[in-house]
Design a protein around this motif. Sequence first.
Motif, PDB file in Angstrom:
ATOM      1  N   ASN A 188     -17.319  -8.865   0.760  1.00 41.65           N
ATOM      2  CA  ASN A 188     -15.887  -8.634   0.361  1.00 41.65           C
ATOM      3  C   ASN A 188     -15.997  -7.437  -0.796  1.00 41.65           C
ATOM      4  OD1 ASN A 188     -14.581 -10.459   1.498  1.00 41.65           O
ATOM      5  ND2 ASN A 188     -15.058 -12.207   0.155  1.00 41.65           N
ATOM      6  N   ALA A 189     -17.151  -7.177  -1.516  1.00 38.44           N
ATOM      7  CA  ALA A 189     -17.206  -6.368  -2.546  1.00 38.44           C
ATOM      8  C   ALA A 189     -17.240  -4.831  -1.975  1.00 38.44           C
ATOM      9  CB  ALA A 189     -18.573  -6.511  -3.310  1.00 38.44           C
ATOM     10  N   GLY A 190     -18.171  -4.804  -0.531  1.00 37.60           N
ATOM     11  CA  GLY A 190     -18.121  -3.574   0.082  1.00 37.60           C
ATOM     12  C   GLY A 190     -16.967  -3.107   0.781  1.00 37.60           C
ATOM     13  N   ARG A 191     -16.157  -3.979   1.187  1.00 39.48           N
ATOM     14  CA  ARG A 191     -14.722  -3.660   1.529  1.00 39.48           C
ATOM     15  C   ARG A 191     -14.052  -3.184   0.520  1.00 39.48           C
ATOM     16  NH1 ARG A 191      -9.932  -6.886   2.136  1.00 39.48           N
ATOM     17  NH2 ARG A 191      -8.702  -6.292   3.870  1.00 39.48           N
ATOM     18  N   ALA A 192     -13.786  -3.909  -0.480  1.00 44.76           N
ATOM     19  CA  ALA A 192     -13.035  -3.266  -1.599  1.00 44.76           C
ATOM     20  C   ALA A 192     -13.366  -2.069  -1.885  1.00 44.76           C
ATOM     21  CB  ALA A 192     -12.983  -4.325  -2.913  1.00 44.76           C
ATOM     22  N   LEU A 193     -14.676  -1.701  -2.111  1.00 46.90           N
ATOM     23  CA  LEU A 193     -15.225  -0.541  -2.492  1.00 46.90           C
ATOM     24  C   LEU A 193     -14.878   0.754  -1.543  1.00 46.90           C
ATOM     25  CD1 LEU A 193     -18.410  -1.834  -4.281  1.00 46.90           C
ATOM     26  CD2 LEU A 193     -16.472  -0.432  -5.396  1.00 46.90           C
ATOM     27  N   PHE A 194     -15.331   0.405  -0.114  1.00 45.68           N
ATOM     28  CA  PHE A 194     -15.485   1.649   0.834  1.00 45.68           C
ATOM     29  C   PHE A 194     -14.757   1.417   2.023  1.00 45.68           C
ATOM     30  CE2 PHE A 194     -19.487   1.546  -1.816  1.00 45.68           C
ATOM     31  CZ  PHE A 194     -19.446   2.766  -2.215  1.00 45.68           C
ATOM     32  N   SER A 195     -14.136   0.509   2.145  1.00 49.30           N
ATOM     33  CA  SER A 195     -13.240   0.393   3.473  1.00 49.30           C
ATOM     34  C   SER A 195     -12.075   1.341   3.736  1.00 49.30           C
ATOM     35  CB  SER A 195     -12.471  -1.076   3.468  1.00 49.30           C
ATOM     36  OG  SER A 195     -11.839  -1.202   4.763  1.00 49.30           O
ATOM     37  N   LYS A 196     -12.029   1.741   4.673  1.00 45.42           N
ATOM     38  CA  LYS A 196     -11.089   2.986   5.386  1.00 45.42           C
ATOM     39  C   LYS A 196      -9.767   2.015   5.860  1.00 45.42           C
ATOM     40  CE  LYS A 196     -12.652   3.345   9.994  1.00 45.42           C
ATOM     41  NZ  LYS A 196     -13.263   3.979  11.081  1.00 45.42           N
ATOM     42  N   ASN A 197      -9.749   0.722   5.770  1.00 45.53           N
ATOM     43  CA  ASN A 197      -8.582   0.086   6.063  1.00 45.53           C
ATOM     44  C   ASN A 197      -7.732  -0.271   5.154  1.00 45.53           C
ATOM     45  OD1 ASN A 197      -9.587   0.106   8.902  1.00 45.53           O
ATOM     46  ND2 ASN A 197     -10.628  -1.524   8.436  1.00 45.53           N
ATOM     47  N   LYS A 198      -7.594   0.329   4.027  1.00 51.07           N
ATOM     48  CA  LYS A 198      -6.592   0.087   2.793  1.00 51.07           C
ATOM     49  C   LYS A 198      -6.579  -1.381   2.355  1.00 51.07           C
ATOM     50  CE  LYS A 198      -3.981   3.896   4.739  1.00 51.07           C
ATOM     51  NZ  LYS A 198      -4.570   5.046   3.669  1.00 51.07           N
ATOM     52  N   PRO A 199      -7.787  -1.711   1.741  1.00 58.94           N
ATOM     53  CA  PRO A 199      -7.845  -3.134   1.423  1.00 58.94           C
ATOM     54  C   PRO A 199      -6.935  -3.745   0.193  1.00 58.94           C
ATOM     55  CG  PRO A 199      -9.501  -2.401   0.874  1.00 58.94           C
ATOM     56  CD  PRO A 199      -8.939  -0.970   1.615  1.00 58.94           C
ATOM     57  N   ILE A 200      -6.519  -2.583  -0.550  1.00 54.32           N
ATOM     58  CA  ILE A 200      -5.863  -3.004  -1.912  1.00 54.32           C
ATOM     59  C   ILE A 200      -4.612  -2.428  -2.138  1.00 54.32           C
ATOM     60  CG2 ILE A 200      -6.292  -3.063  -4.506  1.00 54.32           C
ATOM     61  CD1 ILE A 200      -9.393  -2.950  -3.859  1.00 54.32           C
ATOM     62  N   THR A 201      -3.818  -2.747  -2.863  1.00 52.53           N
ATOM     63  CA  THR A 201      -2.412  -2.231  -3.071  1.00 52.53           C
ATOM     64  C   THR A 201      -2.388  -1.887  -4.503  1.00 52.53           C
ATOM     65  OG1 THR A 201      -1.409  -3.620  -1.379  1.00 52.53           O
ATOM     66  CG2 THR A 201       0.049  -2.618  -2.677  1.00 52.53           C
ATOM     67  N   LEU A 202      -1.566  -0.616  -4.910  1.00 55.37           N
ATOM     68  CA  LEU A 202      -1.306  -0.137  -6.122  1.00 55.37           C
ATOM     69  C   LEU A 202       0.112   0.126  -6.042  1.00 55.37           C
ATOM     70  CD1 LEU A 202      -2.045   1.066  -9.044  1.00 55.37           C
ATOM     71  CD2 LEU A 202      -2.676   3.107  -7.611  1.00 55.37           C
ATOM     72  N   LYS A 203       0.853  -0.465  -7.264  1.00 51.66           N
ATOM     73  CA  LYS A 203       2.277  -0.313  -7.321  1.00 51.66           C
ATOM     74  C   LYS A 203       2.210   0.481  -8.560  1.00 51.66           C
ATOM     75  CE  LYS A 203       4.362  -3.990  -7.771  1.00 51.66           C
ATOM     76  NZ  LYS A 203       5.251  -4.896  -7.996  1.00 51.66           N
ATOM     77  N   MET A 204       3.174   1.840  -8.482  1.00 50.02           N
ATOM     78  CA  MET A 204       3.465   2.754  -9.594  1.00 50.02           C
ATOM     79  C   MET A 204       4.818   2.920  -9.779  1.00 50.02           C
ATOM     80  SD  MET A 204       0.060   5.257  -8.880  1.00 50.02           S
ATOM     81  CE  MET A 204       0.545   5.459  -7.278  1.00 50.02           C
ATOM     82  N   ALA A 205       5.449   2.961 -11.085  1.00 54.04           N
ATOM     83  CA  ALA A 205       6.814   3.451 -11.153  1.00 54.04           C
ATOM     84  C   ALA A 205       6.880   3.924 -12.511  1.00 54.04           C
ATOM     85  CB  ALA A 205       7.474   2.259 -11.180  1.00 54.04           C
ATOM     86  N   VAL A 206       7.954   4.841 -12.438  1.00 57.13           N
ATOM     87  CA  VAL A 206       8.378   5.572 -13.751  1.00 57.13           C
ATOM     88  C   VAL A 206       9.840   4.874 -14.078  1.00 57.13           C
ATOM     89  CG1 VAL A 206       8.868   7.839 -15.214  1.00 57.13           C
ATOM     90  CG2 VAL A 206       7.074   7.548 -13.200  1.00 57.13           C
TER      91      VAL A 206
END
Length: 455
Positions: A188-206
């Motif tokens: 799971n740590a390896g996937r979160a760090l290095f996966s090319k399949n976009k495992p994590i989401t980041l929301k950003m807003a102004v």
Amino acid sequence: MEILRENEVTEFKRTTGEINQAVISIAAMLNKHGHGTVYFGLNNDGSPFRFTIVDSTLRDVSRKIYEGIKPQIFPEIKTIVINDVEVIEVSFEGRDKPYSAFGKYYKRVADEDREMSPGELRTVMINREYEEHWENTPSKETIDDVSEETLSEFYKNATSCGRLPELDDDKSVLMGKLGLLADGHLTNAGRALFSKNKPITLKMAVFATEHKTTFLDISRVEGNIFELIDEAISYIKRNIRWRFEMSSDGIHRVEVPEVPVDAIREAVINSFAHARYDLNVQHEIDIYSNRVSIINPGSFANEYTPEDFVNHDMHSFLRNEIISRMLYLCNDVETFGSGLKKIYSLCKKANVRISYINYESDFTLDFYREEKIIMTSDVVNNVVNNVVNDVAITELESKVLELVRGNRNISISEMAQVCEKPTRTIDRAISSLKEKNLLDRVGPRKTGHWQVLQK
């Protein structure tokens, strides 16, 4: 001998007649710090108190600890001499928390033992399960799912700064050496760090104001930890205010950010290092008119407060030890436990105020800046008292228009999430705006975009 004092990992008892209270202290220290020492034969001020110690005394102490503490621990019990008085020293450690004493759970607060609330106990148990299993559990992804670009950049940075020796750069060999492969699958740590399949989401807003009402920009990005750290820092740098100052030579001008970029970078990296990744969570960056908020999915990963780490040299608890180690190896993290101290130091020098909010499910760090209400000309001229182009609209319709102005490619599901409404409600609002000739859809459903119609 240096005078001993009671604290969060040290407890004094006058005689073994206080053994039950000592067992409670042992459980409390284990739950808070994982180690500690109890002395029999000392007063509260640390001065010796002479009492009779016979051959069976140490065995009685050992038996009582064995019977009272669950899960079982194996303390070191011995006699020492303090100021010519024989004292019993009980040293212990354990990592199998939560520990109970006589069926109840306690935590250490200063030099006192406090029974845990059900919520505190639940948090300890959940965190313990997470620590033991999540990072090293194999995911469904294999070595073929590794982003070679991310891994190559990591390897280059880690070897150039001297924290990782040069290894075989074959990705299977390298990921195995880093401990990020298990049974042929990425952990799971390896996937979160290095996966090319976009495992994590980041929301950003102004936002135009200090509240989540008027959006000036909204973005949603998916990627691995390294990719999203860069995205988050770049987004903040683009959307904070900068000023020009003359350099020390009096000739050149330099750009100065309203919030130190190094402090922002440290906070973003800390957020990704200490987040909880076992739930369906999202990292979040919110830029308001008066502050920049970095939201970490997962409460502050320690019993202490951020100020404790700023004011004292304290051991850092690592929620994600492997992820933190990878960030350290590539020089994203300078030293463990120094991040908050660096953030506060940089912001104090720049006269930037910091605050935080610690919830059970997330931790928010706020960097304050000069209040400036920002409204685009579209918002000022066309959305006043819920009237657009002389047509009355509802509050929800107004919010939909604001979202579309901020991101013409925003999806209906994203609107529903921001507005906290069902998608069918958003559909009705969009249909109403189309009927009022205020909104249109340009191009195909999947590849088209929204267009706000104005006079």
